[in-house]
Design a protein around this motif. Structure first.
Motif: not given
Length: 83
Positions: A60-61, A65
């Motif tokens: 779920k990052r 990023t």
């Protein structure tokens, strides 16, 4: 800007029309924008997919990023049926 390979599996492979292709992108977010440009079907599949970056799950990052190094391999894993 990193160079790498994106590999498509199952429905993503069908939508992309290729099993893999080279890419240039700094982040996973940039890569997703680049590979889906003008490819509506692939865009629909990718929205439901999960990703591995060099064998590691993104989970779920946030995609902006996830920063790439040269030689990165990204795998696109659409949802699989079964149970």
């Amino acid at each position: 800007m990193a160079r790498g390979t994106i590999r498509y599996w199952a429905a993503a492979k069908d939508a992309a029309g290729v099993a893999e292709e080279p890419f240039e992108a700094a982040t996973l977010a940039e890569l997703m924008t680049n590979v889906t440009a003008g490819r509506d079907r692939l865009s629909q599949v990718i929205r439901r997919s999960s990703f591995l970056v060099d064998g590691n799950p993104v989970g779920k990052r946030a995609h902006d990023t996830i920063v790439f190094a040269d030689g990165t391999t990204v795998e696109v894993l659409p949802p699989f049926a079964g149970g």
